[in-house]
Scaffold this active site. Structure first.
Site, PDB file in Angstrom:
ATOM      1  N   LYS A 165       0.845  -1.195   0.000  1.00  0.00           N
ATOM      2  CA  LYS A 165       0.000   0.000   0.000  1.00  0.00           C
ATOM      3  C   LYS A 165       0.874   1.236   0.000  1.00  0.00           C
ATOM      4  O   LYS A 165       2.073   1.175   0.311  1.00  0.00           O
ATOM      5  CB  LYS A 165      -0.950   0.003   1.188  1.00  0.00           C
ATOM      6  CG  LYS A 165      -0.278  -0.095   2.544  1.00  0.00           C
ATOM      7  CD  LYS A 165      -1.277   0.011   3.702  1.00  0.00           C
ATOM      8  CE  LYS A 165      -2.313  -1.078   3.672  1.00  0.00           C
ATOM      9  NZ  LYS A 165      -3.242  -1.000   4.837  1.00  0.00           N
ATOM     10  N   ALA A 239      -7.745 -11.139   6.503  1.00  0.00           N
ATOM     11  CA  ALA A 239      -8.932 -11.353   5.675  1.00  0.00           C
ATOM     12  C   ALA A 239      -9.156 -10.178   4.737  1.00  0.00           C
ATOM     13  O   ALA A 239      -8.747  -9.049   5.017  1.00  0.00           O
ATOM     14  CB  ALA A 239     -10.161 -11.556   6.561  1.00  0.00           C
ATOM     15  N   LYS A 245     -12.600  -1.054   0.068  1.00  0.00           N
ATOM     16  CA  LYS A 245     -11.659   0.012  -0.300  1.00  0.00           C
ATOM     17  C   LYS A 245     -12.350   1.029  -1.213  1.00  0.00           C
ATOM     18  O   LYS A 245     -11.828   1.416  -2.249  1.00  0.00           O
ATOM     19  CB  LYS A 245     -10.426  -0.586  -0.986  1.00  0.00           C
ATOM     20  CG  LYS A 245      -9.498  -1.305  -0.013  1.00  0.00           C
ATOM     21  CD  LYS A 245      -8.834  -0.325   0.931  1.00  0.00           C
ATOM     22  CE  LYS A 245      -7.931  -1.012   1.949  1.00  0.00           C
ATOM     23  NZ  LYS A 245      -8.680  -1.669   3.016  1.00  0.00           N
TER      24      LYS A 245
END
Length: 380
Positions: A165, A239, A245
């Site tokens: 990320k 998970a 998102k």
């Protein structure tokens, strides 16, 4: 982001395709595409859960197509890069639970007559900060995560793994982006790589290749794997769920979000199609220089074709009052679900391409909602 503020910092984030939530989005959208490829009128609402070596599919699908959903999911996982035995999440050995059923009759009846597949409110946004008419922080954040994936898949940085990320903070003055104040990159990597090497190579080959030196603030803060090593990642470590998102998928928090996710839904679901149309409308306003920033909201009632409301806010940058811009939108664009599907040609298997690195501001694919409409012919 308020253009009237004098100076402020604004941050957006992006995640790679190997992030657990994006794995789920990609599987859901690959299933949408598989159905639309055979039957363009398929009704698909596919939710995905990923966990250590397990994929769970749930939702409702009505279609004449015959799709091997198990194979579609495994192919996506393999393409992302989770294909190594022993990693805890691997395409060939994962367990898949398929709990999908047919669409409820009452919803089907309402959609069959041209109505919206659900109630809801959808936002679209555009601004003149970038050539793509998108906010700068989210575009740079997507650039970083896409660069991580590119460097991994090309073996330019062979020790990178799929999860990662990025986060970019931009300093604004009077509503204008001036410089990048901070960058955060977290990337999964092989165990044998030293953390100092990770930080050095990501700085040089990822951050410096995406963010121009002229945009970097003097003393720009850089955090690369700030928590330390990042070996355990992806669904083996955490998970992931479809639709978790939604801010990454849209404008990085620079505009409101109605709350509905996109991935896993066919275009009769206004959560997706009307959000694409709202972006198309907002981008058309900015491209026509009717506003430097445009926020558009469209709202629907389930089973009803016409929107219950259309709202536009030029955020103090419009060349005409908002009520005139809203009237122009009504005049120029047909906003029923069927009209949106037709105008944007949404019954195509294009959705896997949207599932990672943002649904907006992308020119490498023919996303019809990114083509600004001609507004001048309606401006009398």
């Amino acid at each position: 982001m308020n253009p009237k503020n004098s100076t402020y910092l604004f941050t957006s984030e992006s995640v790679t395709e190997g992030h657990p939530d994006k794995v789920a989005d990609l599987i859901s959208d690959a299933i949408v595409d598989a159905y639309l490829e055979q039957d363009p009128y398929s009704r698909v609402a596919c939710e995905t859960l990923v966990a250590p070596n397990r994929v769970v599919l749930a939702g409702e699908i009505t279609s004449t197509a015959e799709v091997n959903r198990d194979q579609v999911a495994r192919d996506v996982v393999r393409e992302i890069g989770y294909d190594r035995p022993g990693d805890g999440f691997e395409a060939d050995t994962l367990i898949l639970d398929d709990l999908i059923h047919e669409q409820a009759r009452e919803i089907k009846d309402g959609v069959d007559t041209g109505g919206a597949g659900d109630q809801g409110l959808m936002f679209g946004f555009a601004c003149d900060e970038t050539p793509e008419l998108m906010p700068l922080p989210i575009m740079l954040a997507h650039g970083l995560t896409r660069r991580l994936a590119e460097a991994r898949k090309s073996d330019e940085i062979p020790w990178l793994r799929p999860d990662g990320k990025a986060q970019v903070t931009v300093r604004y003055e009077a509503g204008e982006p001036k410089e990048v104040a901070a960058v955060v990159v977290s990337c999964q990597h092989e165990k044998a790589v030293e953390l100092d090497d990770v930080r050095k190579i990501v700085q040089e080959q990822v951050i410096e290749s995406v963010i121009p030196g002229r945009q970097m603030a003097n003393g720009m803060a850089v955090h690369i794997n700030p928590c330390g090593t990042f070996v355990e990642g992806g669904p083996a470590a955490d998970a992931g769920l479809t639709g978790r998102k939604i801010i990454v998928d849209t404008y990085g928090g620079a505009a409101p979000h109605g709350g509905g996710a996109f991935s896993g839904k066919d275009p009769t679901k206004v959560d997706r199609s009307a959000a694409y149309m709202a972006r198309h409308v907002a981008k058309s306003l900015v491209a026509a220089a009717l506003a430097r920033r445009a926020l558009v909201q469209i709202a629907y009632a389930i089973g009803v074709s016409d929107p219950v409301s259309v709202f536009v806010d030029a955020l103090g940058t419009g060349t005409a009052p908002e009520e005139e811009l809203a009237s122009l939108i009504r005049k120029k664009f047909l906003l029923t679900p069927q009209s949106i599907i037709s105008h944007l040609d949404l019954r195509r298997p294009i959705y896997s391409r949207t599932a990672a690195y943002g649904h907006f501001g992308r020119d490498e694919f023919e996303f019809t909602w990114e083509k600004a409409g001609n507004m001048s012919e309606c401006w009398d």
